[in-house]
Enzyme design. Structure first.
Site, short mmCIF file in Angstrom:
data_model
loop_
_atom_site.label_atom_id
_atom_site.label_comp_id
_atom_site.label_asym_id
_atom_site.label_seq_id
_atom_site.Cartn_x
_atom_site.Cartn_y
_atom_site.Cartn_z
N ASP A 1 39.68 9.95 97.42
CA ASP A 1 40.30 10.73 98.01
C ASP A 1 39.51 12.01 98.85
O ASP A 1 38.69 12.36 98.25
CB ASP A 1 41.36 11.44 97.27
CG ASP A 1 42.70 10.36 97.61
OD1 ASP A 1 42.64 9.68 98.18
OD2 ASP A 1 43.67 10.82 96.63
N LYS B 1 41.15 12.22 104.80
CA LYS B 1 41.27 12.72 106.10
C LYS B 1 40.24 13.49 106.61
O LYS B 1 40.10 14.06 107.49
CB LYS B 1 42.56 13.62 106.27
CG LYS B 1 43.87 12.84 106.20
CD LYS B 1 45.00 13.76 106.36
CE LYS B 1 46.31 13.17 105.53
NZ LYS B 1 47.17 13.90 105.32
N MET C 1 51.02 22.25 98.44
CA MET C 1 51.05 21.82 99.70
C MET C 1 52.19 22.61 100.46
O MET C 1 52.99 22.38 101.06
CB MET C 1 51.55 20.14 99.81
CG MET C 1 50.61 19.44 99.26
SD MET C 1 51.15 17.55 99.31
CE MET C 1 51.72 17.54 97.59
N1 SAH Z 1 46.93 14.91 92.50
C1 SAH Z 1 46.53 16.42 92.97
C2 SAH Z 1 47.50 16.94 93.90
C3 SAH Z 1 47.54 16.23 95.22
S1 SAH Z 1 48.53 17.01 96.67
C4 SAH Z 1 46.39 17.26 91.72
O1 SAH Z 1 47.14 16.98 90.66
O2 SAH Z 1 46.13 18.36 91.80
C5 SAH Z 1 47.15 17.89 97.38
C6 SAH Z 1 47.51 19.38 97.03
O3 SAH Z 1 47.10 19.87 95.78
C7 SAH Z 1 47.13 20.33 98.10
O4 SAH Z 1 47.69 20.56 99.31
C8 SAH Z 1 46.76 21.66 97.27
O5 SAH Z 1 48.18 22.16 97.44
C9 SAH Z 1 46.67 20.93 95.81
N2 SAH Z 1 45.16 21.23 95.72
C10 SAH Z 1 44.38 20.21 95.44
N3 SAH Z 1 43.04 20.49 95.26
C11 SAH Z 1 43.16 21.95 95.07
C12 SAH Z 1 42.37 22.99 94.76
N4 SAH Z 1 40.90 22.68 94.37
N5 SAH Z 1 42.73 24.30 95.03
C13 SAH Z 1 44.00 24.67 95.36
N6 SAH Z 1 44.84 23.62 95.67
C14 SAH Z 1 44.63 22.42 95.39
#
Ligand code: SAH
Length: 254
Positions: A38, A60, A176
Site C-alpha cells: 500500500d 495511489k 482521514m
Molecule cells: N490501517 C491504517 C489506516 C489506513 S487509513 C492504520 O492502522 O494506521 C489511512 C489513514 O491513516 C490516513 O488518511 C491517516 O489518517 C492515517 N495514517 C496512516 N499513516 C499515518 C501516519 N504515518 N501519520 C498520520 N496518519 C497516518
C-alpha cells in the site's frame, strides 16, 4: 495427509518508522516472494524484503488512481495458488480502516488461509509521537477511533452525537479527517466546547513528521495555516493538552 492450503499473510507495516515493525512482520516480509504494498507503507519497511522478491505497489502513489480492490484480491489469490509466498503489506494495522477484513474474507472464500499480523496503528503512533497519553486517567476514560471519510453521503457520521459522547470524557482519534476538516469541526462544535484541545499529526513516526496543536474552534484554520495534509491523525480531547508532561520518543534523524 491433505496438503496445507496456501497462506496469504496480511501484514501491518505500522505508521512508517521501520523500527515500529513487529518481529512477526519482519519475519513475514523476509520470507515473502511477492509483496503487494500500500501507499502508506514507508520505504524503510521494504528493506526487509529479500533480494529478488517481486514488489507490487498498489496504492495511489504518484497521483495515479489506486489499484481496484478486486484486482488486488485476485492477484493475491492467483500468486498464492501459484505457490508464491504472498505478503499483503498494509499501513498501520491491517484491521483498522484498512479493508483488511474485506481482503481476508475474500481470500478465505477462495479457499486460501489467511494469517493476519498486527501493526501499530497510526492513531496510536501519532499520539505517542507527540507525547499524548490517549487515556490519561485524569482526562479520559476511553478512546474512540473514527474515520472522517465515509463511504458515501448516506454513511455520513453524526458528528454532533459523537461529540456529545466525547464530552463524557472520551478522546477522539480521527483518521482521514483532513479533506472534510471544516464540516467535521462544525459538527464537533455542536457537542464539545470551543476550547477543547486538539492535536494534528501528519506523517507520524517518520522523519518528515509535522504536528500542530490548537483548540477545536481553530482546527480548520490551523490545518490551513500550517498546510497540514494527508496522511494525518486528528486527536480531540483534554489529553491533547497534556503535552510536554510526558516525554515523546526521540525523533528519528532525517
Ligand atoms: N490501517 C491504517 C489506516 C489506513 S487509513 C492504520 O492502522 O494506521 C489511512 C489513514 O491513516 C490516513 O488518511 C491517516 O489518517 C492515517 N495514517 C496512516 N499513516 C499515518 C501516519 N504515518 N501519520 C498520520 N496518519 C497516518
Amino acid at each position: 495427509m491433505t496438503p496445507s492450503l496456501p497462506t496469504v499473510h496480511l501484514v501491518g507495516a505500522g505508521p512508517g518508522d521501520p523500527e515500529l515493525l513487529t518481529v512477526k512482520a519482519i519475519r513475514a516480509i523476509r520470507q515473502a516472494t511477492v509483496l503487494l504494498v500500500d501507499d502508506l507503507v514507508g520505504d524503510g519497511v521494504l528493506r526487509y524484503a529479500r533480494r529478488g522478491a517481486r514488489i507490487v505497489h498498489v496504492g495511489k502513489r504518484g497521483g495515479c488512481a489506486s489499484t481496484p480492490q478486486a484486482f488486488i484480491e485476485r492477484l493475491m489469490a492467483a500468486e498464492a495458488l501459484a505457490g508464491e509466498r504472498v505478503v499483503r503489506l498494509k499501513g498501520g494495522d491491517p484491521f483498522v480502516f484498512g479493508r483488511g477484513g474485506e481482503e481476508a474474507a475474500h481470500l478465505r472464500a477462495l479457499g486460501l488461509q489467511v494469517e493476519v499480523v498486527n501493526g501499530i496503528t497510526a492513531g496510536l503512533a501519532a499520539a505517542t509521537s507527540i507525547g499524548v497519553p490517549l487515556t490519561h486517567r485524569a482526562h479520559a476514560h476511553g478512546v474512540i477511533f473514527v474515520t472522517g471519510h465515509a463511504r458515501g453521503d448516506a454513511d455520513q457520521l453524526d458528528w454532533p452525537t459523537l461529540a456529545r459522547a466525547a464530552a463524557q470524557g472520551l478522546t477522539l482519534v480521527i483518521y482521514m479527517g483532513i479533506s472534510t476538516i471544516e464540516s467535521l469541526q462544525a459538527g464537533l462544535l455542536q457537542g464539545l466546547s470551543d476550547a477543547t484541545p486538539v492535536a494534528i499529526v501528519q506523517h507520524a513516526s517518520l522523519p518528515q513528521q509535522r504536528d500542530a496543536r490548537c483548540t477545536l474552534a481553530d482546527l480548520a484554520r490551523t490545518v490551513a495555516r500550517e498546510q497540514l495534509g494527508s496522511p494525518a491523525i486528528v486527536i480531540v480531547g483534554d489529553v491533547a493538552a497534556a503535552l510536554g508532561a510526558i516525554a515523546a520518543p526521540a525523533r528519528r534523524a532525517a
